[in-house]
Design an enzyme around this catalytic site. Structure first.
Site, PDB file in Angstrom:
ATOM      1  CD  GLU A 136     -42.030  55.197 -30.509  1.00  0.00           C
ATOM      2  OE1 GLU A 136     -43.062  54.622 -30.137  1.00  0.00           O
ATOM      3  OE2 GLU A 136     -41.568  56.209 -29.944  1.00  0.00           O
TER       4      GLU A 136
ATOM      5  CD  GLU B 270     -41.845  60.116 -31.678  1.00  0.00           C
ATOM      6  OE1 GLU B 270     -42.323  59.895 -30.539  1.00  0.00           O
ATOM      7  OE2 GLU B 270     -42.210  59.522 -32.705  1.00  0.00           O
TER       8      GLU B 270
HETATM    9  O1  AHR Z   1     -45.251  61.570 -29.976  1.00  0.00           O
HETATM   10  C1  AHR Z   1     -46.239  60.725 -29.493  1.00  0.00           C
HETATM   11  C2  AHR Z   1     -45.968  59.269 -29.798  1.00  0.00           C
HETATM   12  O2  AHR Z   1     -44.899  58.837 -29.024  1.00  0.00           O
HETATM   13  C3  AHR Z   1     -45.557  58.932 -31.202  1.00  0.00           C
HETATM   14  O3  AHR Z   1     -46.652  58.742 -32.035  1.00  0.00           O
HETATM   15  C4  AHR Z   1     -44.812  57.652 -31.024  1.00  0.00           C
HETATM   16  O4  AHR Z   1     -43.830  57.485 -31.996  1.00  0.00           O
HETATM   17  C5  AHR Z   1     -44.253  57.742 -29.632  1.00  0.00           C
HETATM   18  O5  AHR Z   1     -44.491  56.605 -28.896  1.00  0.00           O
END
Ligand code: AHR
Length: 529
Positions: A195, A317
């Site tokens: 990110e 994610e």
């Molecule tokens: O999964 C939780 C968090 O969400 C992770 O650390 C991050 O990459 C995202 O913002």
């Protein structure tokens, strides 16, 4: 008199018409010649981050009566294995942007404890590279590491690849051997940071600077271990003041010859308690997928990739995450502990359907995260319970393989109002959202049909029509449902789970099935063709 008769006749005709429309079944047509692409096993991935109790107090609890001699919680491992996790991302997440991998190797008692700034914890580093790899072997999962592109250097990234993948000779390969691991781990999948477009990310960069640093890190990493596959950090920032498409376009342009995947992230939620808005969120994921697919196609036209595949999308994610979002629930050892209900499970089934429908471009997906932290498995010191979202993921991972099919689906639809997709994100409004959300795959002679009935109150009677021959044998029916959409599981109750329903006997090429309100159903069928 004639006028009266005529109007009675008209009313009668209209009523017949309305009843006919109302009585018309929804339709799903399956044609084995209409395919989308091969389903990559990596769609059923997961994620372990040093966050809250995902590692410590989750998969790993030294000294617990429930753990083995290595500290791996045996009950958790069993639940994890039953999820068939194909690939597991490690060690973060936001965590990785302040993680220095050398802190997590060698004798445990000599490892430094560090302030963990992403989620505000003390990181003992007692679980690191080799512990994770031993765990991954137990899980039977492919490892997927993320390097620190925030506070880390490109040299550090190179050295980690050397430690993991080089058999012998250079310093870090020999160090691994000294640590008791003679053979290299051969980790193929590596992501270039996490990110990096987010202002919250430690060491956040603009797109040009990220591309530049990534290109150089990639160069060193690939020179060290040429067979690795690299994942670039795509957009995760869909806030109103961000420009995710601009970020993705720049990264793809700059790294089009270098990386193998573009990572996307998405978290949705239901903070305003609007079931129908929430259930439509997988369509937003699909829209974002389509946009990025277009950007990739544009860059692939002039890319110089030799015989490598084009760049694919890794949704590395995804999940529902909106309850544990305030200052207190976002930090410390109990961070991000969401307690899921049935509607969350239906959204997850919707995400998985979207991955299958886009199987030509989405080649990896990782639920975030494996346990305790926005997760399908929830532990305490005495045991665990299985959260609602576990069940659809498990069914897909166990059964949905082979080739994704391009279906014809016809069902009633609804419109949403304007709503926020994820917390802090821009708004969306979805029109013509089909009550039936469907995907299918074929593997050998087995067809798997995945159906979410988004309708909260009504079952939907559906004709499932095979265009490729008659159904044969019994059709197995597996259903995830619960008493209400708010039903939850807990340590002492199990309201939402997979239930095997009575099998349907096949007759001809049409199968009529009534999908219950607020359910996810997986049908396993065979056709003679
Ligand atoms: O999964 C939780 C968090 O969400 C992770 O650390 C991050 O990459 C995202 O913002």
């Amino acid at each position: 008199m004639l006028k009266k008769k005529l109007s009675i006749l008209l009313v009668f005709v209209a009523l017949v018409g309305i009843t006919k429309i109302m009585a018309q079944n929804a339709r799903i047509k399956i044609d084995l010649d209409r395919t989308v692409g091969e389903i990559d096993e990596k769609l059923y991935g997961n994620f372990v981050e040093h966050l809250g109790r995902c590692v410590y107090g989750g998969i790993y609890e030294e000294g617990s009566a429930l753990s083995d001699e290595r500290g791996f919680r045996k009950d958790v491992l069993e639940a994890v294995k039953d999820l068939n996790v194909s690939i597991t991302r490690y060690p973060g997440g936001n965590f990785v942007s302040n993680y220095h991998w050398k802190d997590g190797i060698g004798p445990k008692d000599q490892r430094p404890a560090r302030m963990e700034l992403a989620w505000n914890r003390l990181e003992s580093n007692r679980f690191g590279t080799n512990e994770f790899m031993e765990y991954a072997l137990e899980m039977g999962t492919e490892p997927y590491f993320s390097v620190n592109m925030g506070t880390g250097t490109i040299e550090e990234a190179q050295q980690w690849v050397e430690y993991c993948n080089v058999a012998e000779g250079p310093y870090y390969a020999e160090l691994r051997k000294q640590h008791g691991y003679n053979d290299p781990w051969n980790i193929i999948y590596w992501s270039l940071g996490n990110e990096m477009d987010g202002f919250w990310q430690m060491g956040h960069l603009n797109a040009e600077d990220y591309a530049k640093k990534s290109r150089e890190a990639a160069k060193l990493m690939k020179l060290t271990s040429p067979e690795i596959k690299l994942v670039a950090a795509g957009s995760s920032n869909y806030r109103p003041d961000a420009d995710p498409n601009e970020w993705n376009a720049t990264i793809l342009h700059e790294l089009r010859d270098v990386v193998d995947y573009l990572a996307l992230h998405m978290y949705v939620g239901n903070p305003s308690d609007n079931y129908y808005n929430y259930l439509s969120t997988p369509l937003v994921l699909e829209e974002r997928t389509q946009v990025v697919k277009g950007l990739i196609a544009r860059e692939m036209e002039n890319a110089d990739r030799g015989d490598r595949d084009p760049i694919y999308i890794a949704w590395d994610e995804y999940n529902s995450w909106y309850r544990a979002r305030d200052a207190e629930t976002m930090s410390g050892t109990r961070a991000l502990e969401e307690h899921y209900n049935l509607e969350d499970a239906l959204v997850i089934a919707g995400f998985l359907n979207a991955f299958i429908r886009n199987a030509d471009i989405v080649k990896m997906a990782n639920m975030a995260q494996l346990d305790n932290v926005i997760a399908p498995i929830f532990t305490n010191e005495e045991g665990l319970f299985i959260q609602t979202i576990y069940y659809p993921l498990q069914l897909f991972a166990k059964n949905a393989h082979g080739t994704a099919l391009d279906l014809f689906v016809e069902s009633e639809t609804y419109n949403t109002d304007e709503f926020f997709v994820g917390l802090g994100e821009s708004t969306t409004q979805q029109t013509d959202v089909p009550y039936l959300d469907v995907s299918a795959s074929v593997d050998g002679d087995e067809i798997i049909l995945n159906v979410v009935n988004r309708n909260k109150d009504k079952a939907i009677v559906t004709d499932i029509i095979s265009q490729s021959g008659n159904f044969i044998g019994n059709i197995e029916v597996l259903e995830v449902n619960g008493p209400t959409v708010k039903a939850k599981n807990d340590f002492d109750k199990h309201e939402v789970k997979t239930v095997a329903k009575e099998a349907i006997e096949a007759k001809g090429n049409v199968l009529t099935y009534s999908f219950p309100a607020h359910s996810f159903t997986q049908l396993k069928a065979k056709v003679k063709h």
